[in-house]
Design a protein around this motif. Sequence first.
Motif, mmCIF file in Angstrom:
data_model
loop_
_atom_site.group_PDB
_atom_site.id
_atom_site.type_symbol
_atom_site.label_atom_id
_atom_site.label_comp_id
_atom_site.label_asym_id
_atom_site.label_seq_id
_atom_site.Cartn_x
_atom_site.Cartn_y
_atom_site.Cartn_z
ATOM 1 N N ALA A 296 47.425 34.604 18.032
ATOM 2 C CA ALA A 296 47.465 34.058 19.392
ATOM 3 C C ALA A 296 48.478 34.898 20.184
ATOM 4 N N ARG A 297 48.873 34.414 21.353
ATOM 5 C CA ARG A 297 49.753 35.246 22.170
ATOM 6 C C ARG A 297 51.015 34.497 22.574
ATOM 7 N N LYS A 298 52.072 35.266 22.735
ATOM 8 C CA LYS A 298 53.307 34.687 23.260
ATOM 9 C C LYS A 298 53.022 34.125 24.649
ATOM 10 N N ASN A 299 53.669 33.021 24.967
ATOM 11 C CA ASN A 299 53.557 32.419 26.296
ATOM 12 C C ASN A 299 52.145 31.918 26.621
ATOM 13 N N ALA A 300 51.316 31.782 25.571
ATOM 14 C CA ALA A 300 50.008 31.135 25.787
ATOM 15 C C ALA A 300 50.215 29.625 25.751
ATOM 16 N N TYR A 301 49.322 28.868 26.377
ATOM 17 C CA TYR A 301 49.346 27.409 26.234
ATOM 18 C C TYR A 301 47.982 26.963 25.720
ATOM 19 N N ILE B 225 49.939 31.273 11.728
ATOM 20 C CA ILE B 225 49.626 31.544 13.141
ATOM 21 C C ILE B 225 50.652 32.573 13.594
ATOM 22 N N ILE B 226 50.186 33.666 14.168
ATOM 23 C CA ILE B 226 51.150 34.659 14.645
ATOM 24 C C ILE B 226 50.887 34.953 16.119
ATOM 25 N N HIS B 227 51.904 35.424 16.785
ATOM 26 C CA HIS B 227 51.816 35.631 18.237
ATOM 27 C C HIS B 227 52.101 37.076 18.592
ATOM 28 N N ILE B 228 51.202 37.651 19.384
ATOM 29 C CA ILE B 228 51.411 39.024 19.848
ATOM 30 C C ILE B 228 51.718 39.000 21.352
#
Length: 455
Positions: free
Chosen positions: A146-151, A179-182
């Motif tokens: 998923a992505r940083k700063n996603a909601y 779950i990792i964030h790009i």
Amino acid sequence: MTKKQRHWQDLDSSHYLHPFTDHGQLSKKGSRVFTKGKGIYIWDAEGHQILDSMSGLWCVNLGYGRTELIEAAHKQMQELPYYNSFFQCAHPPAIELGEILSNISPDGFSRVFYTGSGSEANDTVIRMVRRFWQLQDKPEKQIIIARKNAYHGSTIAAASLGGMEGMHAQGAGIPIPNIIHIAQPYWFQEGRDQDPNTFGLAIAEELEKAIDHHGIDKIAAFIAEPIQGAGGVIIPPETYWPAIQRICDDNEILLVADEVVTGFGRLGEWFGSTTYEIKPDLIAFAKGVTSGYLPLGGVLVNDKVADILIEKGGEFIHGFTYSGHPVSCAVAIANIKALAEDNVIETVKDHTAPYLAKRWQSLSDHPIVGEARIKGLVAALELCKDKKTGKRFAAEHNVGSLCRDLAIENGLVMRAVGDTMIIAPPLIITHEQIDELITKAISTLDATAAAVQRI
Ligand SMILES: Cc1ncc(COP(=O)(O)O)c(C=O)c1O
């Protein structure tokens, strides 16, 4: 303040724990109580008329007070107010809505799983993609990127998919494992040293790097909002989505579009995936499906995934009491019918969005606006101390919140995400109402600039 308003505020702060609210502040200030809505306007308990440029919470796409939605709910409540769809049961509204959704979805989608909200839709996404790979004899494909700063919502799983640092910092075991964030494609904040399209490609490549780093045999899916909403209306550079699509196609991972905000006309198409020519495997939706009149969410599942779940999966041991609630589904049918019959989405695409874009972009001339960006009927303003360099105001001054409060006093709802002001007005907004919105936004920006001078 009226006696009635004071009474509500007292009761409210004594008994009601609100979502996303600082209760210390709420009990000091008192909540703003809204009592009525019509078209694109809401009224507070003191009778102030306010232009709701956030469509409630990005959901009242058709505006307030639509009689056909109200009548659909009334009729369905009389016929069958509730029955579940567990254990091979069904009812006409959920069945008929399924067909309608498959008609308006991108090609290759013919099935829907219903939930009660966007958060539950994204919880369902996690269960479905992991189950899909398990059924393909690849149970080790567990990681969702998923992505940083996603909601993606507020349940533990949805908040884990989300990349909101504040949410993760409040404990509760968030994020859950795997779950990792790009990085996010937020050019104004993070890429201004590069040209937007170069930045868009570089950020998309983060997905490829994450796949290489963790190993394709471990990655189940990539999830993203076509445009990040709650993160601050982050509109990706043109190069971003084509590169993401290529990376998903070249690798064996599912692509999930969270269209809770962008679905049902917000970008001038039924789904934002069409706007960006994305070919997702799953689409999470909620909000605009009923114009927010009743809670409903779900996951649209493409045939590739649905066929495996159906042919190989046996019972999918997952569901909610209110999955496909008959009254919510009846309202969704009336809502989609009205969006189609009134040509609301075509009007957004051909008339309203281009007009709002022209007017909104003119706000970038304002001395405290570093960028005005817009796509369809969703837009943002970056408030800055120095518009040339993009230098922000000091965080402790909370200029975004100040601007939001001044906007409300001015008869306009705008939301603040830090010092980014965002709007997503009802799709039925007229040119005249856009002029009113812009006039109010300008006077709010002037008042904010003057207040900042005094700090
Ligand atoms: C993109 C996105 N996904 C999911 C959600 C969660 O939806 P809900 O609040 O209905 O659970 C939201 C809510 O704002 C959202 O913006």
